[in-house]
Scaffold this motif. Structure first.
Motif, PDB file in Angstrom:
ATOM      1  N   GLY A  73       0.819  -1.201   0.000  1.00 14.64           N
ATOM      2  CA  GLY A  73       0.000   0.000   0.000  1.00 14.64           C
ATOM      3  C   GLY A  73       0.853   1.251   0.000  1.00 14.64           C
ATOM      4  O   GLY A  73       2.048   1.222   0.300  1.00 14.64           O
ATOM      5  N   GLY A  74       0.247   2.356  -0.350  1.00 16.04           N
ATOM      6  CA  GLY A  74       0.897   3.657  -0.301  1.00 16.04           C
ATOM      7  C   GLY A  74      -0.124   4.698   0.089  1.00 16.04           C
ATOM      8  O   GLY A  74      -1.333   4.474  -0.034  1.00 16.04           O
ATOM      9  N   ALA A  75       0.336   5.842   0.559  1.00 17.59           N
ATOM     10  CA  ALA A  75      -0.588   6.905   0.953  1.00 17.59           C
ATOM     11  C   ALA A  75       0.080   8.259   0.793  1.00 17.59           C
ATOM     12  O   ALA A  75       1.306   8.377   0.906  1.00 17.59           O
ATOM     13  N   ILE A  76      -0.745   9.266   0.533  1.00 19.17           N
ATOM     14  CA  ILE A  76      -0.279  10.646   0.461  1.00 19.17           C
ATOM     15  C   ILE A  76      -1.208  11.496   1.316  1.00 19.17           C
ATOM     16  O   ILE A  76      -2.437  11.425   1.172  1.00 19.17           O
ATOM     17  N   CYS A  77      -0.622  12.295   2.204  1.00 21.47           N
ATOM     18  CA  CYS A  77      -1.381  13.176   3.080  1.00 21.47           C
ATOM     19  C   CYS A  77      -1.099  14.634   2.722  1.00 21.47           C
ATOM     20  O   CYS A  77       0.028  14.973   2.349  1.00 21.47           O
ATOM     21  N   THR A  78      -2.113  15.481   2.863  1.00 18.93           N
ATOM     22  CA  THR A  78      -1.948  16.897   2.535  1.00 18.93           C
ATOM     23  C   THR A  78      -3.023  17.718   3.224  1.00 18.93           C
ATOM     24  O   THR A  78      -4.055  17.185   3.662  1.00 18.93           O
ATOM     25  N   HIS A  79      -2.792  19.019   3.296  1.00 20.11           N
ATOM     26  CA  HIS A  79      -3.815  19.965   3.741  1.00 20.11           C
ATOM     27  C   HIS A  79      -4.477  20.649   2.557  1.00 20.11           C
ATOM     28  O   HIS A  79      -5.468  21.368   2.730  1.00 20.11           O
ATOM     29  N   ASP A  80      -3.934  20.451   1.367  1.00 19.79           N
ATOM     30  CA  ASP A  80      -4.311  21.212   0.178  1.00 19.79           C
ATOM     31  C   ASP A  80      -5.430  20.507  -0.597  1.00 19.79           C
ATOM     32  O   ASP A  80      -5.237  19.411  -1.119  1.00 19.79           O
ATOM     33  N   LYS A  81      -6.593  21.144  -0.690  1.00 19.78           N
ATOM     34  CA  LYS A  81      -7.749  20.535  -1.361  1.00 19.78           C
ATOM     35  C   LYS A  81      -7.494  20.297  -2.845  1.00 19.78           C
ATOM     36  O   LYS A  81      -7.906  19.276  -3.405  1.00 19.78           O
ATOM     37  N   LEU A  82      -6.798  21.236  -3.500  1.00 23.14           N
ATOM     38  CA  LEU A  82      -6.503  21.067  -4.925  1.00 23.14           C
ATOM     39  C   LEU A  82      -5.630  19.846  -5.150  1.00 23.14           C
ATOM     40  O   LEU A  82      -5.869  19.062  -6.093  1.00 23.14           O
ATOM     41  N   TRP A  83      -4.632  19.655  -4.299  1.00 22.66           N
ATOM     42  CA  TRP A  83      -3.786  18.469  -4.429  1.00 22.66           C
ATOM     43  C   TRP A  83      -4.593  17.198  -4.167  1.00 22.66           C
ATOM     44  O   TRP A  83      -4.399  16.183  -4.840  1.00 22.66           O
TER      45      TRP A  83
END
Length: 387
Positions: A211-221
């Motif tokens: 598995g992999g995951a990406i976390c962000t605060h940016d809605k566009l991303w």
């Protein structure tokens, strides 16, 4: 290990255990079930349609990851490489990515052997030097790509410093946080745009799911990543998400044991006459110890060492270990030993490996949850066999 509890949230262990919605409220199930369906009835209340574009198990895992990362959005993928691909797919031909020169071998291979064919360019720099910050200002890349600690040399990069320079030019910064997890380090709090992790490793922790995951605060991303997940078919399986959800609940407990073992083993290896040098972020002999202590909660569970002898001696040492399995990957409850030059970084150009110091005598240890005395005894007996 400190129990990180920002913004008056429940404690870290509590957040890791309580996943929230299970999408099975009518049964009262405590643990979330597996939703293996590939498709869903049109007009269902949760808005699911086709698993490539969303599944209850995805959402459950994403909510857990957002909770421990303390972020607004998380996206899950089939592997760490899938997560890397999702980010790279947002770039266009001619874009330049400024990369830390010591990245995970598969990341290097993707950029140099795959994405380059589509016109995405890369430039490699040592982000532990002041010159790297000037390079960001000078070339103004489309993206900055970091790891800290790096794989396998455990270089520590001042993430906050890099992000401050990059953000002044509107340049997104990706930090591969696989070695640390959000338990030890939270790149988004240091200014990163995207925090990437291979959930195959510590997050799952049992060497039984990818598995992999990406976390962000940016809605566009977040919207870009959701599009990539669906359009490129980068989604994980519901079963793997279920396994990783189960694994994450013991992440703080596992890491506490792994870090304690790693710190003690690093000290033992540093004293061994067969060891030329070791790297462990919280030891005083690490070149970037001060930065590590500033941005990490602990030194982590990985140790890199250069052993004395020739290439054959190093290989025989790895094979002589009994409790350390010689294998790819890391972060599981079991201890592993890796020979980066011929395993994780086999695809990296030989001249680059020489430049970085990834030679035939370099070994990487992923420390597990076994009894410390057994691991130390195992290292000693393997060294004794290969004098």
């Amino acid at each position: 290990m400190a129990n990180q509890n920002p913004k008056n949230l429940p404690g870290l262990n509590t957040r890791a255990i309580h996943h929230g919605k299970s999408f099975a409220s009518e049964t009262g199930t405590v643990m979330p079930p597996i939703f293996p369906s590939s498709t869903f009835m049109h007009g269902n209340p949760e808005g699911f349609d086709y698993t490539r574009s969303g599944n209850p198990n995805f959402r459950i895992l994403e909510s857990l990851l957002s909770s421990i990362e303390v972020c607004k959005f998380s996206s899950v993928f089939a592997s760490g490489v899938s997560a890397i691909t999702a980010i790279a797919s947002t770039l266009k031909s001619g874009d330049l990515v400024l990369c830390e020169e010591n990245l995970y071998g598969c990341t290097v291979r993707l950029f140099e052997k795959v994405f380059e064919k589509f016109g995405i360019r890369t430039q490699w720099v040592d982000f532990t030097t002041p010159e790297a910050l000037n390079t960001i200002k000078t070339i103004k890349p489309a993206m900055v790509w970091l790891e800290s600690p790096t794989n396998p040399l455990l270089k520590i990069i001042d993430i906050k410093e890099v992000c401050e320079v990059a953000s002044s030019g509107g340049i997104p910064v990706v930090v591969d946080n696989t070695f640390s997890t959000p338990i030890i380090q939270r790149p988004l709090e240091l200014g990163a745009t995207l925090s990437l992790t291979s959930t195959t490793k510590y997050i799952n922790g049992h060497s039984d799911a990818l598995g992999g995951a990406i976390c962000t605060h940016d809605k566009l991303w977040q919207e870009r990543l959701c599009f990539a997940q669906k359009a490129l078919g980068l989604q994980p399986s519901p079963f793997d998400c279920w396994l990783i959800t189960r694994g994450i609940k013991t992440l703080p407990l596992r890491l506490e044991r792994q870090v304690a073992n790693a710190a003690a083993i690093a000290d033992e290896l540093a004293k061994h006459p067969r060891v030329n040098w070791i790297r462990y972020p919280f030891r005083s002999d690490h070149p970037q110890q001060a930065i590590a202590k500033k941005q990490m909660q602990s030194g982590g569970g990985i140790i890199t060492a250069r052993v004395n002898g020739d290439a054959k001696d190093t290989y025989l040492f790895c094979k002589a270990l009994k409790h350390f399995t010689m294998a790819e990957s890391l972060g599981g409850i079991e201890s592993l030993v890796c020979h980066p030059a011929t395993m994780t970084h086999a695809s990296v150009d030989s001249e680059m490996k020489k430049h970085l110091g990834i030679d035939e005598n370099l070994v990487r240890f992923s420390i597990g949850c076994e009894d410390l005395s057994d691991l130390i005894d195992d290292l000693n007996q393997a060294f004794a066999q290969t004098k």
